[in-house]
Design a protein around this motif. Sequence first.
Motif, PDB file in Angstrom:
ATOM      1  N   ILE A  89      16.988  19.578  15.804  1.00 44.17           N
ATOM      2  CA  ILE A  89      16.507  20.592  14.793  1.00 44.17           C
ATOM      3  C   ILE A  89      15.428  21.395  15.512  1.00 44.17           C
ATOM      4  O   ILE A  89      15.478  22.578  15.370  1.00 44.17           O
ATOM      5  CB  ILE A  89      16.091  20.065  13.662  1.00 44.17           C
ATOM      6  N   ARG A 138      10.858  10.825  17.513  1.00 48.99           N
ATOM      7  CA  ARG A 138      10.279  12.313  17.360  1.00 48.99           C
ATOM      8  C   ARG A 138       8.707  12.362  17.748  1.00 48.99           C
ATOM      9  O   ARG A 138       8.174  13.565  17.735  1.00 48.99           O
ATOM     10  CB  ARG A 138      10.511  12.783  16.051  1.00 48.99           C
ATOM     11  N   ARG A 168      24.162  20.843   7.526  1.00 52.03           N
ATOM     12  CA  ARG A 168      24.191  19.683   8.617  1.00 52.03           C
ATOM     13  C   ARG A 168      24.505  18.366   7.982  1.00 52.03           C
ATOM     14  O   ARG A 168      25.171  17.431   8.619  1.00 52.03           O
ATOM     15  CB  ARG A 168      23.072  19.710   9.369  1.00 52.03           C
ATOM     16  N   VAL A 169      24.243  18.278   6.880  1.00 52.59           N
ATOM     17  CA  VAL A 169      24.066  16.708   6.256  1.00 52.59           C
ATOM     18  C   VAL A 169      25.161  16.654   5.228  1.00 52.59           C
ATOM     19  O   VAL A 169      26.252  15.935   5.086  1.00 52.59           O
ATOM     20  CB  VAL A 169      22.872  16.154   5.722  1.00 52.59           C
ATOM     21  N   PHE A 200      18.586  13.608  16.026  1.00 48.47           N
ATOM     22  CA  PHE A 200      18.994  14.910  14.907  1.00 48.47           C
ATOM     23  C   PHE A 200      17.558  15.691  14.862  1.00 48.47           C
ATOM     24  O   PHE A 200      17.669  16.775  15.019  1.00 48.47           O
ATOM     25  CB  PHE A 200      19.297  14.286  13.659  1.00 48.47           C
ATOM     26  N   LEU A 250       7.978  14.595  -0.280  1.00 49.38           N
ATOM     27  CA  LEU A 250       9.170  14.624  -1.270  1.00 49.38           C
ATOM     28  C   LEU A 250       8.736  14.705  -2.593  1.00 49.38           C
ATOM     29  O   LEU A 250       9.672  14.601  -3.430  1.00 49.38           O
ATOM     30  CB  LEU A 250       9.822  13.383  -0.691  1.00 49.38           C
ATOM     31  N   TYR A 269      22.640   9.123   8.844  1.00 41.95           N
ATOM     32  CA  TYR A 269      23.844  10.193   8.627  1.00 41.95           C
ATOM     33  C   TYR A 269      25.012   9.358   8.935  1.00 41.95           C
ATOM     34  O   TYR A 269      25.208   9.363  10.203  1.00 41.95           O
ATOM     35  CB  TYR A 269      23.519  11.491   9.237  1.00 41.95           C
ATOM     36  N   THR A 299      18.790  10.567  -0.642  1.00 39.03           N
ATOM     37  CA  THR A 299      17.777  10.382   0.525  1.00 39.03           C
ATOM     38  C   THR A 299      18.287  10.645   1.979  1.00 39.03           C
ATOM     39  O   THR A 299      17.561  10.807   2.793  1.00 39.03           O
ATOM     40  CB  THR A 299      17.698   8.632   0.466  1.00 39.03           C
ATOM     41  N   LEU A 300      19.492  10.849   2.109  1.00 39.83           N
ATOM     42  CA  LEU A 300      20.251  11.452   3.323  1.00 39.83           C
ATOM     43  C   LEU A 300      19.629  12.850   3.407  1.00 39.83           C
ATOM     44  O   LEU A 300      19.334  13.297   4.611  1.00 39.83           O
ATOM     45  CB  LEU A 300      21.697  11.618   3.387  1.00 39.83           C
ATOM     46  N   GLN A 306      19.366  23.860   5.508  1.00 37.98           N
ATOM     47  CA  GLN A 306      19.811  23.449   6.857  1.00 37.98           C
ATOM     48  C   GLN A 306      20.542  22.110   6.748  1.00 37.98           C
ATOM     49  O   GLN A 306      21.293  21.625   7.134  1.00 37.98           O
ATOM     50  CB  GLN A 306      18.837  23.321   7.796  1.00 37.98           C
ATOM     51  N   PRO A 321      29.219  18.129   5.644  1.00 38.31           N
ATOM     52  CA  PRO A 321      30.014  17.405   6.392  1.00 38.31           C
ATOM     53  C   PRO A 321      30.635  16.072   5.829  1.00 38.31           C
ATOM     54  O   PRO A 321      31.633  15.775   6.036  1.00 38.31           O
ATOM     55  CB  PRO A 321      29.183  17.066   7.767  1.00 38.31           C
ATOM     56  N   PHE A 354      13.580   4.721   5.491  1.00 36.17           N
ATOM     57  CA  PHE A 354      13.667   4.621   3.930  1.00 36.17           C
ATOM     58  C   PHE A 354      14.352   3.133   3.901  1.00 36.17           C
ATOM     59  O   PHE A 354      15.035   2.510   4.776  1.00 36.17           O
ATOM     60  CB  PHE A 354      14.891   5.489   3.540  1.00 36.17           C
ATOM     61  N   HIS A 377      28.128  10.575   8.923  1.00 32.04           N
ATOM     62  CA  HIS A 377      29.046  11.326  10.046  1.00 32.04           C
ATOM     63  C   HIS A 377      28.637  11.493  11.300  1.00 32.04           C
ATOM     64  O   HIS A 377      29.396  12.048  12.281  1.00 32.04           O
ATOM     65  CB  HIS A 377      29.354  12.510   9.260  1.00 32.04           C
ATOM     66  N   GLU A 382      16.992  14.028   2.194  1.00 35.19           N
ATOM     67  CA  GLU A 382      15.362  13.842   2.234  1.00 35.19           C
ATOM     68  C   GLU A 382      15.027  13.414   3.713  1.00 35.19           C
ATOM     69  O   GLU A 382      14.043  14.233   4.335  1.00 35.19           O
ATOM     70  CB  GLU A 382      14.685  12.772   1.220  1.00 35.19           C
ATOM     71  N   ALA A 383      15.879  12.506   4.103  1.00 35.90           N
ATOM     72  CA  ALA A 383      15.551  12.243   5.730  1.00 35.90           C
ATOM     73  C   ALA A 383      15.824  13.627   6.389  1.00 35.90           C
ATOM     74  O   ALA A 383      15.074  13.656   7.505  1.00 35.90           O
ATOM     75  CB  ALA A 383      16.825  11.084   5.976  1.00 35.90           C
ATOM     76  N   ALA A 384      16.567  14.130   6.087  1.00 34.29           N
ATOM     77  CA  ALA A 384      16.967  15.477   6.859  1.00 34.29           C
ATOM     78  C   ALA A 384      15.693  16.564   6.678  1.00 34.29           C
ATOM     79  O   ALA A 384      15.608  17.078   7.759  1.00 34.29           O
ATOM     80  CB  ALA A 384      18.359  16.179   6.460  1.00 34.29           C
ATOM     81  N   TRP A 385      15.170  16.539   5.630  1.00 36.01           N
ATOM     82  CA  TRP A 385      14.108  17.291   5.620  1.00 36.01           C
ATOM     83  C   TRP A 385      13.010  16.977   6.419  1.00 36.01           C
ATOM     84  O   TRP A 385      12.287  17.664   7.119  1.00 36.01           O
ATOM     85  CB  TRP A 385      13.634  17.393   4.041  1.00 36.01           C
ATOM     86  N   ILE A 386      12.879  15.589   6.482  1.00 30.52           N
ATOM     87  CA  ILE A 386      11.610  15.091   7.125  1.00 30.52           C
ATOM     88  C   ILE A 386      11.985  15.234   8.694  1.00 30.52           C
ATOM     89  O   ILE A 386      11.009  15.574   9.461  1.00 30.52           O
ATOM     90  CB  ILE A 386      11.493  13.604   6.751  1.00 30.52           C
ATOM     91  N   ASP A 387      13.313  15.160   9.129  1.00 24.76           N
ATOM     92  CA  ASP A 387      13.544  15.312  10.563  1.00 24.76           C
ATOM     93  C   ASP A 387      13.383  16.812  10.766  1.00 24.76           C
ATOM     94  O   ASP A 387      13.776  17.141  11.857  1.00 24.76           O
ATOM     95  CB  ASP A 387      15.185  15.032  10.611  1.00 24.76           C
ATOM     96  N   GLY A 388      12.904  17.603   9.797  1.00 28.82           N
ATOM     97  CA  GLY A 388      12.889  19.264  10.223  1.00 28.82           C
ATOM     98  C   GLY A 388      13.703  20.157   9.707  1.00 28.82           C
ATOM     99  O   GLY A 388      13.800  21.425  10.066  1.00 28.82           O
ATOM    100  N   CYS A 389      14.569  20.056   8.736  1.00 24.53           N
ATOM    101  CA  CYS A 389      15.576  20.772   8.000  1.00 24.53           C
ATOM    102  C   CYS A 389      15.078  21.682   6.946  1.00 24.53           C
ATOM    103  O   CYS A 389      14.252  20.750   6.175  1.00 24.53           O
ATOM    104  CB  CYS A 389      16.892  19.987   7.753  1.00 24.53           C
ATOM    105  N   GLY A 390      15.580  22.431   6.664  1.00 24.01           N
ATOM    106  CA  GLY A 390      15.127  23.137   5.372  1.00 24.01           C
ATOM    107  C   GLY A 390      16.296  22.814   4.347  1.00 24.01           C
ATOM    108  O   GLY A 390      17.205  22.082   4.598  1.00 24.01           O
ATOM    109  N   ALA A 428      19.130   5.250   5.342  1.00 24.77           N
ATOM    110  CA  ALA A 428      19.406   7.039   5.265  1.00 24.77           C
ATOM    111  C   ALA A 428      19.839   7.328   6.691  1.00 24.77           C
ATOM    112  O   ALA A 428      19.248   8.366   7.064  1.00 24.77           O
ATOM    113  CB  ALA A 428      18.254   7.738   4.506  1.00 24.77           C
ATOM    114  N   PRO A 483       8.204  19.470   3.787  1.00 21.29           N
ATOM    115  CA  PRO A 483       8.198  18.113   4.668  1.00 21.29           C
ATOM    116  C   PRO A 483       8.492  18.350   5.986  1.00 21.29           C
ATOM    117  O   PRO A 483       8.063  17.508   6.940  1.00 21.29           O
ATOM    118  CB  PRO A 483       9.478  17.390   3.811  1.00 21.29           C
ATOM    119  N   ARG A 484       9.559  19.380   6.235  1.00 18.06           N
ATOM    120  CA  ARG A 484       9.939  19.666   7.570  1.00 18.06           C
ATOM    121  C   ARG A 484       8.788  20.051   8.678  1.00 18.06           C
ATOM    122  O   ARG A 484       8.855  19.890   9.843  1.00 18.06           O
ATOM    123  CB  ARG A 484      11.170  20.891   7.578  1.00 18.06           C
TER     124      ARG A 484
END
Lengths: 355, 307
Positions: free
Chosen positions: A102, A150, B217-218, A98, A52, A87, B199-200, B213, B221, A81, A89, B202-210, A85, A72-73
């Motif tokens: 992905i 994961r 997705r985050v 999630f 990050l 989501y 951070t949401l 993406q 919505p 965090f 929704h 960033e969490a998504a990036w670490i979860d595998g999103c570009g 953090a 990171p992905r």
Amino acid sequence: MASITIRQLAKNFGPAPVIRGIDIGIRDGEFVALVGPSGCGKSTLLRMIAGLESIDAGEILLGDRRINDVAPRDRDVAMVFQNYALYPHMTVGQNLGFGLTIQGLKPADIARRVRQAAETLGLGDLLDRRPRQLSGGQRQRVAMGRAIVRQPQAFLFDEPLSNLDAKLRVQMRTEIKALHQRLGTTTVYVTHDQVEAMTMADRIVVLKDGLIEQVGAPLELYDRPRNAFVAGFIGSPAMNFIPGRLQLDGAPSVLTDDGLRLPLTSASRGAHGDRVLYGTRPEHFTIDPSRGLSADVIVVEPTGAETQVALRLAGQTVMAAFRDRIGARPGDRLALWPVPGEAHLFDAAGGQRLN
Amino acid sequence: MTSASGTWSADKIELGHDEGIAAGPVRAAGSLAGATRRRSWLSRHARALTVALLLVVVLSPFLWLVQLAFRPAADIFDDSLLFTPTLDGFISLLQGNFPKSFGNSLLVSTLSTCFSLLIGVPAAYALTRWNFKGRDRIALWILVTRMAPPIAFTIPFFLAYQYLGLQDTVVGLAIVYLTFNLAIVIWLMQTFFEAVPATLEEAAWIDGCGIWQAFWRVSLPLTAPGLAATAVLCFIFSWNDFFYALILTRTNAITAPVAIVNFLQYEGWEWTKIAASGTLVMFPVVVFTVLVRKYLVRGLTAGGVKD
């Protein structure tokens, strides 16, 4: 699971250096805590491992793979965090799954792994709730669940317990440690709370101003702090420091400015007459009417397990902790005697350990 | 203790004084009580009465238009509010060219809204999340289309459209509105994206999103209510515009507001049709505004105060 190797890592925010050439080797399956005061660079270091934050110099290896320029992905690490953090929704189940969604896993596999993780963390009944309907502790568990589901190479925790109340923090501390013992995943855990670091970590890295002050096992840091900063940072209540001059004629001792003589067993470095800091932990004071140094009681703080007493000694306030329930009251005078074998000696100018 | 009892006795003396007045002649007392009752009723309902009065004042042109639409053409200028409602105005509208204009309006507004969002939302996201040189200046320059009065752009648009063959086309009109709506979309959506914690993502990036993406997705919505409010604002702007539609259309792409003006003819003004078409044009705007009113207010004030 994988080891993490950090070599000569550096990072600047504009002109200000935040990380200044750090080397750490984290073994596969090890639990390492990064501690230090605010602004020491511990969170930045963790975020650099996560991808990050960019890296200005040096390198990070995950296993044998250099991950400096990996997004990171693609790093295959999971992070928890400070503010969870989650989501907002998505339901708890969707939050947990999630990362797997992905990755493109089959819905049946995702459901199975989410259910497993949820059961591990006691979230089985909450899968259909949304994060806002959960308590702080439950949110914390979901954040951890999202990481473990994961099955990543490493877990990164960024002060995960600092938003919880004291009781829950202790409980979650135990749970995280138990989880690590069960899963054995390499873990890097950032905290400003040295008690958390002491109780959970296999090894602790103490950082200050972007540099490593000391790396070692919790008790090693506690018993043999390399310098006055680590000595003062590790341990609660903190170590007492009394300034004075090193006396090596006869039995080694430290002579305070008030003329009190503090006992030492040895001083391997330092010369007679050097300005030094005499460090002693609160629990290493005894009451010895025969040779004790006279100290005035200022405040008495009984915690039940022990009694902490703030006293005036050699012109400054020191903390002493006694397992026995001493009946001291403010204004009383106690004959304090520091245990010579437990004394820590530091150079007054540089703070380096001398014994 | 002494001072407290002193105060108490003073109250008592005052009470006695009031009682003295009330104990006057019976008739006087009765009228006094009546006046008090009236005053208290008035004071209790003062706020509601004021609101009602203000509502009538504010809504009177609107209500007047709606009642005109249902009035028979013969007594259109009759002062009496009592009349037999009729749908003649609406029926005659349906038989003429108005449905086509209404359709044009719908198409132009939908097209310009969709494209404004398609271009503006990612732009707003980039301006919010990406730190690059001159970011603030770019954001400010985007507003420039809203800084000059619309008439300033008329001649450039007119000439360019003549050259490009876009005059009197639905697409051409949609593009004009797009240029104006983009600024609204980018500025409103920036405040919504700022409200989503970084951070949401960033969490998504670490979860595998570009990056995109994570956006899809985050972030998106989470800004859905704001997106809806922004879309409605864009739609209303395009829907209500009269000026550009008048200048840039002739026959094919005439929108509803321009069609209404065409009911003002040399032979006479068709008041019933004007009122009926006006009512129809207002209808979608009223419905949309009521539906998203909560989000509209939030959209216009987001970021003003800390949540």
